[in-house]
Design an enzyme around this catalytic site. Structure first.
Site, mmCIF file in Angstrom:
data_model
loop_
_atom_site.group_PDB
_atom_site.id
_atom_site.type_symbol
_atom_site.label_atom_id
_atom_site.label_comp_id
_atom_site.label_asym_id
_atom_site.label_seq_id
_atom_site.Cartn_x
_atom_site.Cartn_y
_atom_site.Cartn_z
ATOM 1 N N PRO A 119 -15.474 10.895 5.243
ATOM 2 C CA PRO A 119 -16.369 10.127 5.594
ATOM 3 C C PRO A 119 -17.454 9.685 5.318
ATOM 4 O O PRO A 119 -17.908 8.716 5.297
ATOM 5 C CB PRO A 119 -16.918 11.495 6.610
ATOM 6 C CG PRO A 119 -15.366 11.794 7.293
ATOM 7 C CD PRO A 119 -15.336 11.930 5.382
ATOM 8 N N GLU A 152 -10.234 0.525 -2.655
ATOM 9 C CA GLU A 152 -10.386 0.772 -3.785
ATOM 10 C C GLU A 152 -11.634 0.216 -5.098
ATOM 11 O O GLU A 152 -10.625 -0.914 -6.188
ATOM 12 C CB GLU A 152 -8.608 0.651 -4.349
ATOM 13 C CG GLU A 152 -7.672 1.999 -3.754
ATOM 14 C CD GLU A 152 -6.751 1.894 -3.804
ATOM 15 O OE1 GLU A 152 -6.493 1.336 -4.962
ATOM 16 O OE2 GLU A 152 -5.435 1.850 -3.253
ATOM 17 N N ARG A 173 -5.563 -0.177 -8.886
ATOM 18 C CA ARG A 173 -6.327 -2.350 -8.753
ATOM 19 C C ARG A 173 -5.566 -2.886 -8.886
ATOM 20 O O ARG A 173 -5.727 -3.665 -9.564
ATOM 21 C CB ARG A 173 -8.069 -1.947 -8.744
ATOM 22 C CG ARG A 173 -8.672 -0.296 -8.218
ATOM 23 C CD ARG A 173 -10.016 -0.011 -8.951
ATOM 24 N NE ARG A 173 -10.706 1.376 -8.312
ATOM 25 C CZ ARG A 173 -12.092 1.596 -8.322
ATOM 26 N NH1 ARG A 173 -12.057 1.811 -9.643
ATOM 27 N NH2 ARG A 173 -12.538 2.174 -7.915
ATOM 28 N N ARG A 231 3.755 -30.878 11.141
ATOM 29 C CA ARG A 231 2.936 -31.406 12.367
ATOM 30 C C ARG A 231 2.178 -32.649 11.946
ATOM 31 O O ARG A 231 1.486 -33.657 11.209
ATOM 32 C CB ARG A 231 1.381 -30.082 12.077
ATOM 33 C CG ARG A 231 0.454 -30.587 12.550
ATOM 34 C CD ARG A 231 0.357 -30.278 14.621
ATOM 35 N NE ARG A 231 -0.034 -29.919 15.231
ATOM 36 C CZ ARG A 231 -0.281 -29.315 16.797
ATOM 37 N NH1 ARG A 231 0.672 -29.216 17.437
ATOM 38 N NH2 ARG A 231 -1.644 -29.641 17.466
ATOM 39 N N SER A 257 -17.906 4.852 -2.276
ATOM 40 C CA SER A 257 -17.907 4.749 -3.241
ATOM 41 C C SER A 257 -18.821 5.582 -4.590
ATOM 42 O O SER A 257 -18.465 5.028 -5.420
ATOM 43 C CB SER A 257 -19.037 3.517 -3.417
ATOM 44 O OG SER A 257 -18.307 2.032 -2.595
ATOM 45 N N SER A 306 0.897 -1.146 -0.081
ATOM 46 C CA SER A 306 0.098 0.226 0.670
ATOM 47 C C SER A 306 0.813 1.238 -0.338
ATOM 48 O O SER A 306 0.771 2.046 -0.607
ATOM 49 C CB SER A 306 -1.173 0.329 1.098
ATOM 50 O OG SER A 306 -1.192 -0.820 0.984
ATOM 51 N N ASN A 350 -7.542 2.904 -10.752
ATOM 52 C CA ASN A 350 -7.832 1.859 -12.115
ATOM 53 C C ASN A 350 -6.040 1.621 -12.067
ATOM 54 O O ASN A 350 -5.535 0.430 -12.386
ATOM 55 C CB ASN A 350 -8.142 2.305 -13.655
ATOM 56 C CG ASN A 350 -9.277 2.157 -13.070
ATOM 57 O OD1 ASN A 350 -9.962 0.839 -12.941
ATOM 58 N ND2 ASN A 350 -10.675 2.717 -14.067
#
Length: 396
Positions: free
Chosen positions: A146, A375, A255, A280, A150, A103, A252
């Site tokens: 806030p 995003e 993304r 294990r 979208s 990020s 874009n």
């Protein structure tokens, strides 16, 4: 007459031999980023996640710049000018270490730097891009608010003319790098539609309080941006774009990197589950010998390979002729969803150890809960694909 090749030993982490799709130069990029992450970040990342902060983030950003990872897919101004596939491979390796690390690079290069590179004036490019590429400056991208996620068209942040200057008022939320940034690209409503502004963070009236109490992306700086009647010169506006096309084209770019990065988180969790299952022992034998465990491992391997192939195809297509928004949505939607399911399945293979930060799985799973919805939420990317299929915009 066909002469059969000698059988190659299978690599459990690459049964399809996807590595053969890469050129030697692409492998060199991949290996350089992997080596850096293993040396510089892996020994500390669990502690950073647990403590909720990256130690010496400015030093780390400068090292990322020295490696050429910041704005690496951009041309000129100190940027590396590498391919979309190169950038994708870097994102995969960065996120195999931690989504917060990817990020940091993604917001710097694909949002802040891309916006200035694509839409900025020559003066803005020369002032900021070389420093951002070198990692001596940090950038952030202010779009989400806030009450506006979208639906960015409903943003409340405004910019108004005052003589030759601009006055910005508003708030942005969930901004990666915000509290440590030297420059913010901020989107605001104006009389002429949505415009972008290059905002030095030392501008009077600008503040960026950190968002605390996160259970995801803890090894990442997340902030609110507060714009309290900040005054900017007329030259602060990005001159080459108006409307939502500007910020959405930046998203874009980011993304696309997420489609690769999510597969890095998935690979790390799958690798941990595969190794754990072999070590294990229960009922006198490793749990990897039980059918149900093998079914989990096989399903994870399938989804990991399919998602990686999708990312690779998108990268080659982007380098060849560019991507349409719905193609980016394919990658972001499928790969984040698949990666989260891989991490959740890996957690069950590890049992109680799956919730321990001694292993990477729960950290990746928690991070991917954010990656799944930031995003572009699952719903929005689903409807973008739906619109491309039907010609109907269900969300407008």
């Amino acid at each position: 007459m066909h002469t059969p090749h000698s059988p190659r030993p299978a690599d459990p982490l690459d049964l399809l031999e996807l590595d053969s799709l890469l050129t030697p130069d692409e492998r060199a990029v991949r290996d350089a980023v992997r080596t850096f992450c293993d040396r510089r970040v892996e020994p500390h990342i669990a502690e950073w996640f647990e403590q909720g902060e990256i130690k010496d983030i400015r030093g780390l950003t400068k090292e990322l710049g020295e490696l050429g990872l910041l704005g690496m897919h951009l041309e000129g101004y100190g940027c590396a000018g590498m391919s979309a596939v190169d950038y994708g491979l870097a994102c995969l390796e960065l996120e195999a270490t931690d989504s917060g690390l990817r990020s940091l690079v993604s917001v710097q290069g694909s949002l802040a730097m891309y916006a200035i590179h694509a839409f900025g004036s020559e003066e803005q490019k020369e002032e900021w891009l070389p420093r951002l590429a070198a990692g001596t400056a940090i950038g952030c991208f202010g779009l989400t608010e806030p009450d506006s996620g979208s639906d960015p068209g409903s943003m409340r942040t405004t910019a108004r003319r005052d003589g030759d200057d601009w006055i910005l008022d508003g708030r942005k939320m969930w901004i990666t790098n915000g509290s440590v940034a030297d420059v913010a690209v901020v989107w605001a409503r104006t009389e002429d539609g949505v415009r972008g502004f290059v905002v030095p963070t030392d501008t009077p009236g600008f503040s960026a309080p950190a968002i605390k109490h996160k259970m995801s992306l803890r090894a990442s700086v997340t902030s609110e941006l507060v714009l309290d009647s900040i005054r900017l010169p007329g030259s602060a506006v990005l001159p080459a774009v108006r409307g939502l096309r500007g910020p959405l084209s930046c998203l874009n770019e980011a993304r696309y990197g997420i489609a690769w990065g999510a597969m890095g988180a998935a690979r790390s969790s799958f690798r941990a589950a595969l190794a754990y299952a072999g070590d294990r022992v229960q009922f006198g034998r490793p749990i990897s010998s039980f059918q149900l465990t093998q079914a989990k491992l096989a399903d994870m391997a399938l989804e990991l390979a399919k998602g990686t192939l999708l990312a690779f195809h998108l990268g080659r297509t982007k380098d060849d002729r560019g991507l349409r928004p719905e193609q980016v949505s394919y990658g972001k939607l499928n790969n984040t969803r698949a990666a989260l399911e891989i991490c959740r399945t890996a957690r069950t293979v590890l049992g109680a150890n799956g919730i321990s930060l001694e292993y990477p799985v729960i950290r990746h799973a928690n991070n991917l809960e954010s990656i799944l919805t930031y995003e572009g939420t699952v719903e929005m990317h689903t409807l973008m694909i739906g619109q491309a299929l039907t010609g109907q915009a269900a969300f407008r």
